[in-house]
Design an enzyme around this catalytic site. Sequence first.
Site, PDB file in Angstrom:
ATOM      1  N   ASP A 203      -2.198   9.202   4.673  1.00 58.67           N
ATOM      2  CA  ASP A 203      -0.788   8.829   3.755  1.00 58.67           C
ATOM      3  C   ASP A 203       0.110   9.917   3.520  1.00 58.67           C
ATOM      4  O   ASP A 203      -0.664  10.525   2.748  1.00 58.67           O
ATOM      5  CB  ASP A 203      -1.608   8.093   2.244  1.00 58.67           C
ATOM      6  CG  ASP A 203      -0.039   7.967   1.410  1.00 58.67           C
ATOM      7  OD1 ASP A 203       1.236   8.194   1.602  1.00 58.67           O
ATOM      8  OD2 ASP A 203      -0.187   6.526   0.861  1.00 58.67           O
ATOM      9  N   TYR A 228      11.659   6.501   1.901  1.00 58.87           N
ATOM     10  CA  TYR A 228      12.905   7.579   1.265  1.00 58.87           C
ATOM     11  C   TYR A 228      12.787   8.405   0.209  1.00 58.87           C
ATOM     12  O   TYR A 228      12.946   8.214  -1.109  1.00 58.87           O
ATOM     13  CB  TYR A 228      12.503   6.108   0.028  1.00 58.87           C
ATOM     14  CG  TYR A 228      11.312   5.450  -0.054  1.00 58.87           C
ATOM     15  CD1 TYR A 228      10.273   5.890  -1.389  1.00 58.87           C
ATOM     16  CD2 TYR A 228      11.014   4.328   0.394  1.00 58.87           C
ATOM     17  CE1 TYR A 228       9.077   4.631  -1.310  1.00 58.87           C
ATOM     18  CE2 TYR A 228       9.516   3.357   0.124  1.00 58.87           C
ATOM     19  CZ  TYR A 228       9.152   4.166  -0.618  1.00 58.87           C
ATOM     20  OH  TYR A 228       7.698   3.483  -0.959  1.00 58.87           O
TER      21      TYR A 228
HETATM   22  C1  LIG Z   1       1.398   8.197  -2.086  1.00 58.44           C
HETATM   23  C2  LIG Z   1       2.375   7.008  -1.652  1.00 58.44           C
HETATM   24  N1  LIG Z   1       2.054   5.898  -0.722  1.00 58.44           N
HETATM   25  C3  LIG Z   1       1.595   4.806  -1.327  1.00 58.44           C
HETATM   26  C4  LIG Z   1       3.199   3.808  -1.753  1.00 58.44           C
HETATM   27  C5  LIG Z   1       3.361   2.678  -1.872  1.00 58.44           C
HETATM   28  O1  LIG Z   1       4.840   2.685  -0.282  1.00 58.44           O
HETATM   29  P1  LIG Z   1       5.328   1.043  -0.561  1.00 58.44           P
HETATM   30  O2  LIG Z   1       5.919   0.538  -1.540  1.00 58.44           O
HETATM   31  O3  LIG Z   1       6.478   1.959   0.940  1.00 58.44           O
HETATM   32  O4  LIG Z   1       4.584   0.067   0.338  1.00 58.44           O
HETATM   33  C6  LIG Z   1       4.276   4.758  -2.059  1.00 58.44           C
HETATM   34  C7  LIG Z   1       5.179   4.840  -2.994  1.00 58.44           C
HETATM   35  O5  LIG Z   1       5.477   5.926  -3.824  1.00 58.44           O
HETATM   36  C8  LIG Z   1       3.054   6.980  -2.594  1.00 58.44           C
HETATM   37  O6  LIG Z   1       3.600   7.421  -3.393  1.00 58.44           O
END
Ligand SMILES: Cc1ncc(COP(=O)(O)O)c(C=O)c1O
Length: 407
Positions: A203, A228
């Site tokens: 991630d 974003y």
């Molecule tokens: C490390 C991480 N993974 C996943 C997400 C969630 O992503 P989404 O809301 O686009 O599914 C975030 C959101 O801030 C994040 O910081």
Amino acid sequence: MSEFAELAAKAGALDAADELAAARKQFVLDEVVYLDGNSLGALPANVPGRVEDVVRRQWGGLRIRSWDESGWWTAPERIGDRIAPLVGAAPGQIVVGDSTSVNVFKAVVAAVRMANPVVGGGGRDEILVDATTFPTDGYIAESAARMTGCAPRPVTPAQVPGALSGRTAAVLLNHVDYRTGRLHDLPALTAAVHAAGAYAVWDLCHSAGALPVGLDEHGVDLAVGCTYKYLNGGPGSPAYLYVRSDLQDRFDSPLPGWNSHAEPFGMRSDFAPAAGALRGRVGTPDILSMLALEAALDVWEGVSIEAVRAKSLALTDFFLECVGAYVPDGRVESVTPVAHAERGSQVALRCEGAGDVMKALIERGVVGDFRHPDVLRFGFTPLYVGFADVERAARVLAEVLGEARRR
Ligand SMILES: Cc1ncc(COP(=O)(O)O)c(C=O)c1O
């Protein structure tokens, strides 16, 4: 010279020598010190005009012709190729679309399927999940595990090498910890996962656009990330999915939609996956958000991610120096590693009453965020944060904490 004057002078010298300083002009900003780009990146100035053109001319004028004539249909892979150099990927391996959460689901299930190519066989029935992860990854990995007959096993990134075994199918890790700003060792952890015969899913939400990732160089299997934060794509802008080129034939998506089909307009009842990373697509792309993101990526023209990383480290070093000089001992404790090799582009300070402290900072024009239960989080986006901003943020933090103590 007072400490304040000394550090203000140092900030001025650092800003004068900053090769990325001019990039700030490409963003819509005001006098606020914006240290929340690790949550929502600032608006690039060219985006409103581009979105207006997409809405008025492409949608309003060309209407359905825009799927071809304005390049709407191919936007997911075209924009994926624009993100690719920022994360060290050759073209043809990234598609943009859906949220990070949805892409985590696709990647984790696909990784388990790759690890157990024979249905019901293979014996790899564990998914290791970063125990310190942003929650959505954990929730989704748990559900993906249940669906694939695997057991989810939460482990910290440091525990991963010891937890790997012949049972491990997939390992889901965060490149940078969203709370502490700790940067994990992607090359070493990926190599360890591969040595165990498993697949690594990374991630990149808190690293893409802030530091070099080197997906191809380090042989990462699958990766996801949002656009974003440091990529400034706008609220809820679509996420992306990376599938390494030599794994694409084996990428068996758990969400095969008509956009992942080899012949999307064949309208066939049987599914045949598209070649390449395109099979990571699902349904109709979110064109307005996607094309806002495409415009936002223009700010990266001529910018090297290595220069961004160098400035990011200089900004976080300087912030820690100013906080050390201005804030009385014992009022805050940094939970972000000091070592550059372990630091992302944010500083997280543990602080009593952090929620109220952050509110007071925001009232005085220093915007970071608060993470439960006691963390003040400050993100440093090198394209638009300068060293004078950093000095001011630390000074205002010291004022707020001083007033809180007097009260
Ligand atoms: C490390 C991480 N993974 C996943 C997400 C969630 O992503 P989404 O809301 O686009 O599914 C975030 C959101 O801030 C994040 O910081």
